[in-house]
Design a protein around this motif. Sequence first.
Motif, PDB file in Angstrom:
ATOM      1  N   ALA A   1      52.009  41.496  40.832  1.00 18.32           N
ATOM      2  CA  ALA A   1      53.474  41.639  40.774  1.00 18.32           C
ATOM      3  C   ALA A   1      54.125  40.344  40.272  1.00 18.32           C
ATOM      4  O   ALA A   1      55.220  40.366  39.706  1.00 18.32           O
ATOM      5  N   SER A   2      53.421  39.214  40.446  1.00 16.35           N
ATOM      6  CA  SER A   2      53.951  37.927  39.940  1.00 16.35           C
ATOM      7  C   SER A   2      53.537  37.668  38.497  1.00 16.35           C
ATOM      8  O   SER A   2      53.725  36.559  37.991  1.00 16.35           O
ATOM      9  N   GLY A   3      52.847  38.630  37.868  1.00  7.04           N
ATOM     10  CA  GLY A   3      52.508  38.475  36.449  1.00  7.04           C
ATOM     11  C   GLY A   3      51.041  38.200  36.173  1.00  7.04           C
ATOM     12  O   GLY A   3      50.661  37.995  35.011  1.00  7.04           O
ATOM     13  N   ALA A   4      50.192  38.191  37.221  1.00  2.00           N
ATOM     14  CA  ALA A   4      48.759  37.927  37.006  1.00  2.00           C
ATOM     15  C   ALA A   4      48.058  39.169  36.436  1.00  2.00           C
ATOM     16  O   ALA A   4      48.516  40.296  36.642  1.00  2.00           O
ATOM     17  N   HIS A   5      46.945  38.919  35.737  1.00  2.28           N
ATOM     18  CA  HIS A   5      46.091  40.000  35.239  1.00  2.28           C
ATOM     19  C   HIS A   5      44.699  39.820  35.827  1.00  2.28           C
ATOM     20  O   HIS A   5      44.226  38.687  35.952  1.00  2.28           O
ATOM     21  N   VAL A   6      44.046  40.933  36.142  1.00  2.40           N
ATOM     22  CA  VAL A   6      42.696  40.821  36.714  1.00  2.40           C
ATOM     23  C   VAL A   6      41.670  40.681  35.585  1.00  2.40           C
ATOM     24  O   VAL A   6      41.669  41.481  34.656  1.00  2.40           O
ATOM     25  N   VAL A   7      40.827  39.657  35.702  1.00  2.00           N
ATOM     26  CA  VAL A   7      39.719  39.523  34.734  1.00  2.00           C
ATOM     27  C   VAL A   7      38.479  40.208  35.294  1.00  2.00           C
ATOM     28  O   VAL A   7      37.737  40.861  34.582  1.00  2.00           O
ATOM     29  N   ALA A   8      38.230  40.001  36.578  1.00  2.00           N
ATOM     30  CA  ALA A   8      37.052  40.595  37.222  1.00  2.00           C
ATOM     31  C   ALA A   8      37.323  40.624  38.734  1.00  2.00           C
ATOM     32  O   ALA A   8      38.060  39.777  39.223  1.00  2.00           O
ATOM     33  N   PRO A   9      36.780  41.581  39.469  1.00  7.29           N
ATOM     34  CA  PRO A   9      35.866  42.624  39.008  1.00  7.29           C
ATOM     35  C   PRO A   9      36.579  43.829  38.393  1.00  7.29           C
ATOM     36  O   PRO A   9      35.938  44.630  37.717  1.00  7.29           O
ATOM     37  N   CYS A  10      37.890  44.004  38.619  1.00  9.12           N
ATOM     38  CA  CYS A  10      38.553  45.260  38.229  1.00  9.12           C
ATOM     39  C   CYS A  10      38.778  45.335  36.719  1.00  9.12           C
ATOM     40  O   CYS A  10      39.188  44.346  36.115  1.00  9.12           O
ATOM     41  N   PRO A  11      38.592  46.523  36.124  1.00  8.65           N
ATOM     42  CA  PRO A  11      38.877  46.674  34.699  1.00  8.65           C
ATOM     43  C   PRO A  11      40.327  47.110  34.441  1.00  8.65           C
ATOM     44  O   PRO A  11      40.612  47.731  33.425  1.00  8.65           O
ATOM     45  N   HIS A  12      41.220  46.838  35.367  1.00  8.32           N
ATOM     46  CA  HIS A  12      42.624  47.256  35.237  1.00  8.32           C
ATOM     47  C   HIS A  12      43.469  46.456  36.220  1.00  8.32           C
ATOM     48  O   HIS A  12      42.926  45.811  37.137  1.00  8.32           O
ATOM     49  N   ASP A  13      44.790  46.528  36.032  1.00  9.37           N
ATOM     50  CA  ASP A  13      45.717  45.858  36.963  1.00  9.37           C
ATOM     51  C   ASP A  13      46.389  46.875  37.890  1.00  9.37           C
ATOM     52  O   ASP A  13      47.350  46.534  38.597  1.00  9.37           O
ATOM     53  N   GLY A  14      45.904  48.121  37.863  1.00 12.42           N
ATOM     54  CA  GLY A  14      46.515  49.159  38.708  1.00 12.42           C
ATOM     55  C   GLY A  14      46.027  49.051  40.140  1.00 12.42           C
ATOM     56  O   GLY A  14      45.206  48.183  40.464  1.00 12.42           O
ATOM     57  N   PRO A  15      46.523  49.967  41.008  1.00 17.65           N
ATOM     58  CA  PRO A  15      46.073  49.942  42.405  1.00 17.65           C
ATOM     59  C   PRO A  15      44.564  50.182  42.496  1.00 17.65           C
ATOM     60  O   PRO A  15      44.003  50.893  41.664  1.00 17.65           O
ATOM     61  N   CYS A  16      43.930  49.599  43.506  1.00 17.33           N
ATOM     62  CA  CYS A  16      42.484  49.800  43.701  1.00 17.33           C
ATOM     63  C   CYS A  16      42.236  51.266  44.038  1.00 17.33           C
ATOM     64  O   CYS A  16      42.871  51.815  44.943  1.00 17.33           O
ATOM     65  N   PRO A  17      41.308  51.927  43.317  1.00 16.46           N
ATOM     66  CA  PRO A  17      41.072  53.355  43.583  1.00 16.46           C
ATOM     67  C   PRO A  17      40.203  53.632  44.814  1.00 16.46           C
ATOM     68  O   PRO A  17      40.019  54.791  45.182  1.00 16.46           O
ATOM     69  N   LEU A  18      39.665  52.583  45.451  1.00 14.35           N
ATOM     70  CA  LEU A  18      38.787  52.825  46.605  1.00 14.35           C
ATOM     71  C   LEU A  18      39.628  53.104  47.855  1.00 14.35           C
ATOM     72  O   LEU A  18      40.667  52.476  48.060  1.00 14.35           O
TER      73      LEU A  18
END
Length: 332
Positions: free
Chosen positions: A208-225
């Motif tokens: 929400a502060s503008g960060a992007h995930v490099v790893a482990p997630c392949p997206h910046d959306g909510p965690c699907p687990l």
Amino acid sequence: MTAPDLPAELKAALEARLHGLSRTDAATRAAQISKTYRDGGNSGGIRSETDALAYALARMPATYAAVTASLNALREINPDFAPQNLLDVGAGPGTASWAAAEAFSSLQNFTLLDANPALRTLALDLARGSSRLDGMTYSQGEARATLAKSEPADLVVASYVIAELDEPERTALADALWTKTRDTLLIVEPGTPAGYGRIIALRQRLIASGAHVVAPCPHDGPCPLAAPDWCHFTQRLPRLRAHKQVKEAELPFEDEKFSYLALTRAPPAQRPSRVLAQPVLSKVEITAKLCTPGGLSVTKVPRRAKADYARARRWRWGDAVIAGRPGEGRDP
Ligand SMILES: C[S@@+](CC[C@H](N)C(=O)[O-])C[C@H]1O[C@@H](n2cnc3c(N)ncnc32)[C@H](O)[C@@H]1O
């Protein structure tokens, strides 16, 4: 990619400090420290030089292996990342700095911050004579106060630290870590549901502060687990002789479960899927649980799709992979 075992210089420095120390005493202290952690306590009980050494012998190989695996994952996605300076927050004996020095030959300045004087003394002692870490700066004090006085860094790491803070302090520290991150922030925690829970709360906040995930997630959306599932990985590491003695363990290796999150200021150029558990091989197919840019997927690769099957056979828990229709793409 960097190996999960401690660099020779660090191994030698740890072994050297064991001379003259009673192994039984070190084992007793290490057992007490481990029990404190299992009971939800923190590193506050590490007061003396011997406590610090017992902690390092018992835990440093595993936290080093977890940080190294996380750094390997982020380097795989951003291979051109070449940080010049590092901020290691809650550095303890300097574990993450040693791991980052191995991973990035570009690193020139190492700044470590921690409240614990015994761990600081040990870290300085271990780094003495190290070709990379000898010139490091190690400030003793509360994480947020020392961070406020520190210059921003290309790479900021908080390894096994967040667990020691209460919720408001965790949130405030995450914001402060991000403020001091020029490029990449890495947070590593124990691979427990609680460790994952702490990471996922910070993930949402920092995205929400503008960060992007490099790893482990392949997206910046909510965690699907969804609970009781949680995102974690495992790293096997060899045990040193001293490590086995201090832990009174027989096996020559251990498996460290960890959760991690690497965030960057710029969105990563590639977003491969992540293997979330060890794939299951049967005679007819390989079944792999993947986190993909589109969400969670249980992917089945039939044996008859020869090239894809051969590729999927090499997938391991934690790998970044390109998974799609037969013939599509290559693993990074
Ligand atoms: C479990 S140790 C991890 C040490 C090291 N990062 C590693 O991975 O081996 C947690 C460290 O965080 C430090 N720490 C916890 N709370 C802190 C705070 N509020 N300010 C500064 N350091 C803190 C402790 O002193 C300890 O060294």
